[in-house]
Design a protein around this motif. Sequence first.
Motif, short mmCIF file in Angstrom:
data_model
loop_
_atom_site.label_atom_id
_atom_site.label_comp_id
_atom_site.label_asym_id
_atom_site.label_seq_id
_atom_site.Cartn_x
_atom_site.Cartn_y
_atom_site.Cartn_z
N GLU A 1 -6.90 4.89 7.55
CA GLU A 1 -6.66 6.31 7.27
C GLU A 1 -7.86 6.93 6.56
O GLU A 1 -8.14 8.12 6.71
N LEU B 1 -0.41 -6.81 4.44
CA LEU B 1 -0.64 -5.56 3.73
C LEU B 1 0.42 -4.60 4.25
O LEU B 1 0.47 -4.30 5.45
N ILE B 2 1.27 -4.16 3.35
CA ILE B 2 2.53 -3.52 3.74
C ILE B 2 2.55 -2.06 3.34
O ILE B 2 2.39 -1.75 2.15
N GLY B 3 2.77 -1.16 4.29
CA GLY B 3 2.86 0.26 3.98
C GLY B 3 4.31 0.67 3.75
O GLY B 3 4.86 0.50 2.66
N SER C 1 3.26 -2.20 10.46
CA SER C 1 4.71 -2.32 10.69
C SER C 1 5.25 -3.72 10.40
O SER C 1 6.13 -4.21 11.11
N CYS C 2 4.74 -4.31 9.37
CA CYS C 2 5.28 -5.59 8.92
C CYS C 2 6.54 -5.31 8.11
O CYS C 2 6.58 -4.38 7.31
N ALA D 1 -0.63 -0.13 15.28
CA ALA D 1 0.60 -0.73 14.72
C ALA D 1 0.96 -0.13 13.36
O ALA D 1 2.03 -0.40 12.84
N ILE D 2 0.07 0.68 12.80
CA ILE D 2 0.31 1.19 11.44
C ILE D 2 1.30 2.34 11.47
O ILE D 2 1.05 3.38 12.09
N LYS E 1 0.23 4.31 -0.28
CA LYS E 1 -0.34 5.53 0.33
C LYS E 1 -0.03 6.74 -0.55
O LYS E 1 0.04 6.60 -1.77
N HIS F 1 -9.48 1.38 4.53
CA HIS F 1 -8.22 1.56 5.27
C HIS F 1 -8.46 2.50 6.45
O HIS F 1 -9.25 3.44 6.34
N GLU G 1 -5.64 -4.81 10.39
CA GLU G 1 -4.59 -3.83 10.64
C GLU G 1 -4.88 -3.08 11.93
O GLU G 1 -5.65 -2.10 11.92
N ASN H 1 0.88 -1.17 0.00
CA ASN H 1 0.00 0.00 0.00
C ASN H 1 0.92 1.22 0.00
O ASN H 1 1.50 1.55 1.02
P1 PGA Z 1 2.73 0.15 7.71
O1 PGA Z 1 1.28 0.40 7.03
O2 PGA Z 1 3.25 -1.13 7.12
O3 PGA Z 1 3.55 1.34 7.29
O4 PGA Z 1 2.53 0.07 9.16
C1 PGA Z 1 0.41 -0.65 6.78
C2 PGA Z 1 -0.88 -0.12 6.19
O5 PGA Z 1 -1.34 0.95 6.61
O6 PGA Z 1 -1.46 -0.74 5.28
#
Ligand code: PGA
Length: 249
Positions: A96, A231-233, A212-213, A170-171, A11, A94, A166, A9
Motif C-alpha cells: 500500500e 503478516l496479518i491485516g 487474507s491469512c 491476496a491482500i 493499517k 508494504h 504478500e 498490521n
Molecule cells: P490482509 O492484509 O490480511 O487483510 O489481507 C495483509 C497485509 O496487508 O499485511
Amino acid sequence: MRKNIVAGNWKMNKNLQEGVALASELKDKVQNPNCDVIICTPFIHLASVAELLKGSKVYVGAEDCSEHDSGAFTGEVSASMVRSTGAEYCIIGHSERRQYHKEGYEMLRTKVLKALENGLKPIFCVGEVKEEREQGIQNKVVEAQIKESLFNLTPEQFSQVVVAYEPVWAIGTGLTATPDQAEEIHAFIRSLIAGKYGKEMAENTSILYGGSCKPSNAKELFAKADIDGGLIGGAALKADDFCGIINAF
Ligand code: PGA
C-alpha cells in the motif's frame, strides 16, 4: 534457527482508545505463544501500546518510517521517533505504501537503513500484483524488490531483517495464495538470500506470508517448510481471530 512470527498490521484502523483496548485484550490472551507475536500499529498508538505491552509476550512495531532523520518533513515520523516509543519493529515497503505513496526501490533501501541505524528490525514486504502473477513473472518481481532494497546490507544488518511475502492480489481480497503457491515463492526467496549471504543466513531468516491469512487457513500455510509465520491485516483487528492464527503454531 529462525523464529516463527505472527505479526499484525493494523493499517489505518482504530482510534487510540480502541487500539489500546485491543492491545490490552491481546496482552491478556497471548500468554504462552509458540511463536513471536508482534503488532504493528499506527504511529499515534505506539507510545501507549508499547508501554502497556512492556514485559508481555507481544512486541510492538510501526507500519512505516521516514527515509529522513529529522527536519522540515511535515507529517513524517522518523525511525528514531518510532524507536523512542519502545517499538522494536517497523514494516517497510508494504504494497500500500508502494502503490499509494509511490515508494520505490531506492527510497525503501534508505528506509531500511534508517530503521536499522535506529535499532528497529525491518519487516520488509515484497510481492507481485495480479497482472504480474498472470504473466508468470512473480519471481522476477520479488527478486528485484529484494535485490534492489536489501542486498546492499551487510550480513550483520541483514540478520535483523524479517521478510514478508504478500501477493498484492491476496491482500484484503479474501483470495489467499494456496500453500503450494506461497511455499514455492518462499523457497525461491530463501534461495536468493542463500545466494547472497550464504545458506546459514538463509536458514535463519524468517519469511512470513501475508494476504487474507485467517484462523481457517493459517495452519496449512504455516505447515510449509519455508513459511515461518504471517503478516496479518484484517484478521489482526479482532483479538480472537489474531489469537486463532497465533495458535496455528
Ligand atoms: P490482509 O492484509 O490480511 O487483510 O489481507 C495483509 C497485509 O496487508 O499485511
